[in-house]
Write a protein that holds these residues in place. Structure first.
Motif, PDB file in Angstrom:
ATOM      1  N   ASN A 181       4.949  14.327  -1.881  1.00 22.73           N
ATOM      2  CA  ASN A 181       5.664  15.699  -1.944  1.00 22.73           C
ATOM      3  C   ASN A 181       5.924  16.161  -0.568  1.00 22.73           C
ATOM      4  O   ASN A 181       6.711  17.161  -0.651  1.00 22.73           O
ATOM      5  N   MET A 182       4.715  15.835   0.938  1.00 22.78           N
ATOM      6  CA  MET A 182       5.078  16.200   1.831  1.00 22.78           C
ATOM      7  C   MET A 182       6.947  16.115   2.266  1.00 22.78           C
ATOM      8  O   MET A 182       7.487  17.269   2.767  1.00 22.78           O
ATOM      9  N   VAL A 183       7.056  15.060   2.337  1.00 19.18           N
ATOM     10  CA  VAL A 183       7.829  14.251   2.882  1.00 19.18           C
ATOM     11  C   VAL A 183       9.222  14.818   1.709  1.00 19.18           C
ATOM     12  O   VAL A 183      10.989  15.419   2.645  1.00 19.18           O
ATOM     13  N   ALA A 184       9.376  14.778   0.536  1.00 14.35           N
ATOM     14  CA  ALA A 184      10.500  15.443  -0.375  1.00 14.35           C
ATOM     15  C   ALA A 184      10.108  17.018  -0.378  1.00 14.35           C
ATOM     16  O   ALA A 184      11.221  17.100  -0.127  1.00 14.35           O
ATOM     17  N   ILE A 185       9.204  17.445   0.177  1.00 15.02           N
ATOM     18  CA  ILE A 185       9.149  19.304   0.476  1.00 15.02           C
ATOM     19  C   ILE A 185      10.397  18.745   1.944  1.00 15.02           C
ATOM     20  O   ILE A 185      11.006  20.266   1.990  1.00 15.02           O
ATOM     21  N   VAL A 186       9.894  17.898   2.990  1.00 13.83           N
ATOM     22  CA  VAL A 186      10.150  18.910   4.025  1.00 13.83           C
ATOM     23  C   VAL A 186      11.712  18.463   3.730  1.00 13.83           C
ATOM     24  O   VAL A 186      13.027  18.748   4.751  1.00 13.83           O
ATOM     25  N   ARG A 230       1.036  -1.489  -0.262  1.00 12.62           N
ATOM     26  CA  ARG A 230      -0.037  -0.428  -0.045  1.00 12.62           C
ATOM     27  C   ARG A 230       0.946   1.345   0.220  1.00 12.62           C
ATOM     28  O   ARG A 230       0.994   1.988   0.943  1.00 12.62           O
ATOM     29  N   PRO A 231       1.159   1.388  -1.153  1.00  9.98           N
ATOM     30  CA  PRO A 231       2.227   2.451  -1.555  1.00  9.98           C
ATOM     31  C   PRO A 231       1.296   4.087  -0.630  1.00  9.98           C
ATOM     32  O   PRO A 231       0.513   4.531  -0.768  1.00  9.98           O
ATOM     33  N   PRO A 232       2.393   4.916   0.010  1.00 11.30           N
ATOM     34  CA  PRO A 232       2.110   6.152   0.413  1.00 11.30           C
ATOM     35  C   PRO A 232       0.805   6.887  -0.820  1.00 11.30           C
ATOM     36  O   PRO A 232       1.715   7.236  -2.083  1.00 11.30           O
ATOM     37  N   SER A 233       0.294   8.409  -0.486  1.00  8.25           N
ATOM     38  CA  SER A 233      -0.582   9.058  -1.249  1.00  8.25           C
ATOM     39  C   SER A 233       0.802   9.780  -2.319  1.00  8.25           C
ATOM     40  O   SER A 233       1.703   9.851  -1.510  1.00  8.25           O
TER      41      SER A 233
END
Length: 59
Positions: free
Chosen positions: A21-26, A13-16
């Motif tokens: 995008n949020m993880v990449a921005i952080v 079940r891959p993340p949305s």
């Protein structure tokens, strides 16, 4: 072992897209802050003063 189970869960079940995008921005913000601190230096106003405890009272 826990990390392997977490990886299996992510494969099934891959993340949305929004979470990715949020993880990449952080990660980008952290990399930019690291680069600024590395090449420009840490500003004096952002450095905490070392607390040495309460002053000793002479008796």
């Amino acid at each position: 072992m826990i990390w392997l189970m977490r990886m299996v869960r992510w494969v099934r079940r891959p993340p949305s897209r929004q979470y990715r995008n949020m993880v990449a921005i952080v990660l980008v913000v952290c990399a930019v802050l690291f680069a600024v601190e590395r090449w420009v230096g840490w500003p004096d106003w952002a450095t905490a003063e070392r607390f040495r405890g309460l002053p000793q009272v002479a008796r």
